[in-house]
Design a protein around this motif. Sequence first.
Motif, PDB file in Angstrom:
ATOM      1  N   SER A   1      31.078  47.499  40.272  1.00 34.98           N
ATOM      2  CA  SER A   1      31.354  46.150  40.755  1.00 34.98           C
ATOM      3  C   SER A   1      32.623  45.664  40.085  1.00 34.98           C
ATOM      4  N   SER A   2      33.320  44.767  40.727  1.00 35.34           N
ATOM      5  CA  SER A   2      34.581  44.302  40.165  1.00 35.34           C
ATOM      6  C   SER A   2      34.421  42.876  39.682  1.00 35.34           C
ATOM      7  N   PHE A   3      35.514  42.325  39.169  1.00 33.80           N
ATOM      8  CA  PHE A   3      35.541  40.996  38.602  1.00 33.80           C
ATOM      9  C   PHE A   3      35.529  39.926  39.678  1.00 33.80           C
ATOM     10  N   PHE A   4      35.813  40.272  40.927  1.00 31.13           N
ATOM     11  CA  PHE A   4      35.754  39.270  41.990  1.00 31.13           C
ATOM     12  C   PHE A   4      34.625  39.629  42.940  1.00 31.13           C
ATOM     13  N   SER A   5      34.254  38.669  43.774  1.00 30.41           N
ATOM     14  CA  SER A   5      33.080  38.837  44.636  1.00 30.41           C
ATOM     15  C   SER A   5      33.233  40.046  45.547  1.00 30.41           C
ATOM     16  N   GLU A   6      32.394  41.011  45.332  1.00 28.81           N
ATOM     17  CA  GLU A   6      32.495  42.264  46.084  1.00 28.81           C
ATOM     18  C   GLU A   6      31.161  42.982  46.011  1.00 28.81           C
ATOM     19  N   PRO A   7      30.762  43.662  47.057  1.00 28.49           N
ATOM     20  CA  PRO A   7      29.531  44.466  46.981  1.00 28.49           C
ATOM     21  C   PRO A   7      29.663  45.554  45.919  1.00 28.49           C
ATOM     22  N   GLN A   8      28.546  46.048  45.441  1.00 28.64           N
ATOM     23  CA  GLN A   8      28.545  47.150  44.504  1.00 28.64           C
ATOM     24  C   GLN A   8      28.537  48.465  45.275  1.00 28.64           C
ATOM     25  N   TYR A   9      29.280  49.443  44.753  1.00 28.08           N
ATOM     26  CA  TYR A   9      29.397  50.732  45.430  1.00 28.08           C
ATOM     27  C   TYR A   9      29.137  51.858  44.450  1.00 28.08           C
TER      28      TYR A   9
ATOM     29  N   PRO B   1      40.578  44.650  49.571  1.00 30.81           N
ATOM     30  CA  PRO B   1      41.539  44.768  48.479  1.00 30.81           C
ATOM     31  C   PRO B   1      41.703  43.441  47.744  1.00 30.81           C
ATOM     32  N   ASN B   2      42.051  43.506  46.485  1.00 34.15           N
ATOM     33  CA  ASN B   2      42.287  42.308  45.676  1.00 34.15           C
ATOM     34  C   ASN B   2      43.751  41.910  45.822  1.00 34.15           C
ATOM     35  N   VAL B   3      44.042  41.118  46.844  1.00 33.53           N
ATOM     36  CA  VAL B   3      45.412  40.756  47.191  1.00 33.53           C
ATOM     37  C   VAL B   3      45.608  39.259  47.002  1.00 33.53           C
TER      38      VAL B   3
ATOM     39  N   HIS C   1      39.849  53.235  44.128  1.00 36.69           N
ATOM     40  CA  HIS C   1      39.165  51.943  44.305  1.00 36.69           C
ATOM     41  C   HIS C   1      39.722  50.896  43.335  1.00 36.69           C
ATOM     42  N   LEU C   2      39.892  51.275  42.087  1.00 32.02           N
ATOM     43  CA  LEU C   2      40.457  50.345  41.105  1.00 32.02           C
ATOM     44  C   LEU C   2      41.883  49.943  41.479  1.00 32.02           C
ATOM     45  N   PHE C   3      42.657  50.888  41.973  1.00 41.14           N
ATOM     46  CA  PHE C   3      44.036  50.641  42.400  1.00 41.14           C
ATOM     47  C   PHE C   3      44.082  49.490  43.403  1.00 41.14           C
ATOM     48  N   ARG C   4      43.095  49.456  44.301  1.00 37.08           N
ATOM     49  CA  ARG C   4      43.084  48.431  45.348  1.00 37.08           C
ATOM     50  C   ARG C   4      42.332  47.171  44.925  1.00 37.08           C
ATOM     51  N   THR C   5      41.643  47.206  43.802  1.00 39.10           N
ATOM     52  CA  THR C   5      40.811  46.062  43.433  1.00 39.10           C
ATOM     53  C   THR C   5      41.142  45.571  42.024  1.00 39.10           C
ATOM     54  N   LYS C   6      40.380  45.973  41.040  1.00 39.09           N
ATOM     55  CA  LYS C   6      40.514  45.399  39.700  1.00 39.09           C
ATOM     56  C   LYS C   6      41.888  45.602  39.086  1.00 39.09           C
TER      57      LYS C   6
ATOM     58  N   ARG D   1      44.737  45.803  40.580  1.00 39.71           N
ATOM     59  CA  ARG D   1      45.705  44.951  41.280  1.00 39.71           C
ATOM     60  C   ARG D   1      47.015  45.660  41.649  1.00 39.71           C
ATOM     61  N   CYS D   2      47.064  46.960  41.549  1.00 39.19           N
ATOM     62  CA  CYS D   2      48.291  47.704  41.876  1.00 39.19           C
ATOM     63  C   CYS D   2      48.717  47.446  43.321  1.00 39.19           C
ATOM     64  N   ILE D   3      47.721  47.238  44.193  1.00 37.37           N
ATOM     65  CA  ILE D   3      47.944  47.107  45.631  1.00 37.37           C
ATOM     66  C   ILE D   3      48.812  45.898  45.971  1.00 37.37           C
ATOM     67  N   ASN D   4      48.913  44.915  45.057  1.00 39.16           N
ATOM     68  CA  ASN D   4      49.721  43.732  45.342  1.00 39.16           C
ATOM     69  C   ASN D   4      51.198  44.067  45.518  1.00 39.16           C
ATOM     70  N   CYS D   5      51.687  45.057  44.808  1.00 40.34           N
ATOM     71  CA  CYS D   5      53.092  45.471  44.948  1.00 40.34           C
ATOM     72  C   CYS D   5      53.217  46.858  45.572  1.00 40.34           C
ATOM     73  N   HIS D   6      52.296  47.743  45.227  1.00 43.70           N
ATOM     74  CA  HIS D   6      52.372  49.119  45.720  1.00 43.70           C
ATOM     75  C   HIS D   6      51.463  49.281  46.942  1.00 43.70           C
ATOM     76  N   ASN D   7      51.779  48.514  47.986  1.00 44.07           N
ATOM     77  CA  ASN D   7      51.027  48.627  49.225  1.00 44.07           C
ATOM     78  C   ASN D   7      51.882  49.325  50.280  1.00 44.07           C
TER      79      ASN D   7
END
Length: 365
Positions: A5-13, A33-35, A222-227, A229-235
Motif C-alpha cells: 500500500s502507498s502513502f496516498f489512497s490506493e488499493p493494496q496489491y 499513478p501519483n501525479v 509500481h513505486l516508480f509510478r506511485t510512492k 513519484r518518478c512518473i511526475n517528470c519521467h513519464n
Amino acid sequence: MVLLSSFFSEPQYSIAQLRSLYSSGDSGKWPKPNVDEQVKPNFEDIGLLEEVPFPADNPFSERKAALGKLLFFDPRLSGSKQISCASCHDPQLGFGDGKSLAHGHDRQIGKRNAMTLYNVGYYTSWMWDGRATSLEDQVLMPIQDHVEMMMELDMLVLQIANIKGYQTYFHQAFGDDRVNILRIQQALATYLRTIKSYPTRFDRFITGAQEALTDQEVLGLHLFRTKARCINCHNTPLFSDNQFHNDGQALYGTRQEDLGHYHISGKQTDIGAFRTPSLRNIALTGPWMHHGNFPTLRDVVELYNLGNPAPIQRSVVVDENLRPIPSPLLQKLHLSRDEVNAVIAFMQALSAPVQRRMNTPELPN
C-alpha cells in the motif's frame, strides 16, 4: 502474500496482482499513478516507444543517414582534425563519453556532462538547457564551440568539399555533390534520429511477457509510478516529459554553478532548470546529471528520496534575484532501503541488456 500500500489512497496489491495488471499493457488497468495537479494536463503514461518522428523538411532516407554517420565519426569536422562527434558520444559508452564533464579542443574541460544520444530524435528541444530548438540546429553548436570542436562553419564547408570521397555520398543523399551547411545539418540530424535504444525487459513485460521482470523490478515499477513519484517528470514512453525542472542541482555559489534554462527563458523559476533526460538505457549512460557528479544510480535515487534538503550551501551569499526556486515536484519520499533498491532495479530494467557493437566506418578520402 505481501500486500503493498502507498502513502496516498490506493488499493493494496500483491506482487502477483501487480505483475498481472502491469503486464497487460493496458495503462487504463494499471494502479493510479501519483501525479501532481500541475503535471496532469500534459501527462502521458509510460509505455512502448513509437517510431521516431522525422520533420517534413528533412525526411528520412538511408543514404542521408549513411552520409550523416560518416560525418558523425569524422574528426575533420573539428579545428584540430582530431575530435569527432563520436569523441564525446561514443557508441561503446552509451553514446556518451563516460566522463563527468566532456573534454574538447586542446583538452579543455567543458561545463556539462555529454548527454547520451540514445533516442535524441524524440526530444522537443535539445541540449541540457534547451537552447537548440531543432536537432538540425543542435548539431552545429558543438562544432562551432571553442571549447568543443572549434570549427568555423565556412571552414567546415570548405574542408568537407575538398574531400573528394564525399562527393559520391552527397550526390546519393541530395541529388548532386554540392556541400553546404544545410546539407551537413540535415545529414547529421538524420543519422542522430536513427540512434534508438533497443527494446528492454520492461517493453517485453508490458506486452505480455509476465516473467520478464523479477518481483523486485515489478515492485520498482509500481513505486516508480506511485510512492517514488518518478512518473511526475519521467513519464511518456520516452520516460521524459520534455520539460525543464530545477531539482536543486544548480550548484549555486560554487565553481560549478549552472543556471540552466534561465539563460534561455530569463525566468527566475527556470534558474537551475534542466531538461528531463530519458531513462531508457539509463544504466549504460553514467555518470549522471548535467554536471556528471553522480557516479551511481543509487546516488541519484537517494538525492530524490531525501528531497535534496540543501540545494544551496549555508555559506553562500544569495542574490535574491538569482535564487534558484526548487520545483514543487521535489519532495521527501520516505523510501525504505528495500524500496530504493527496487526502484534502482526497475531503472536497470529500462536498459537493453545487449547493445550491438558498432564499428567505426571507413572515412572518405
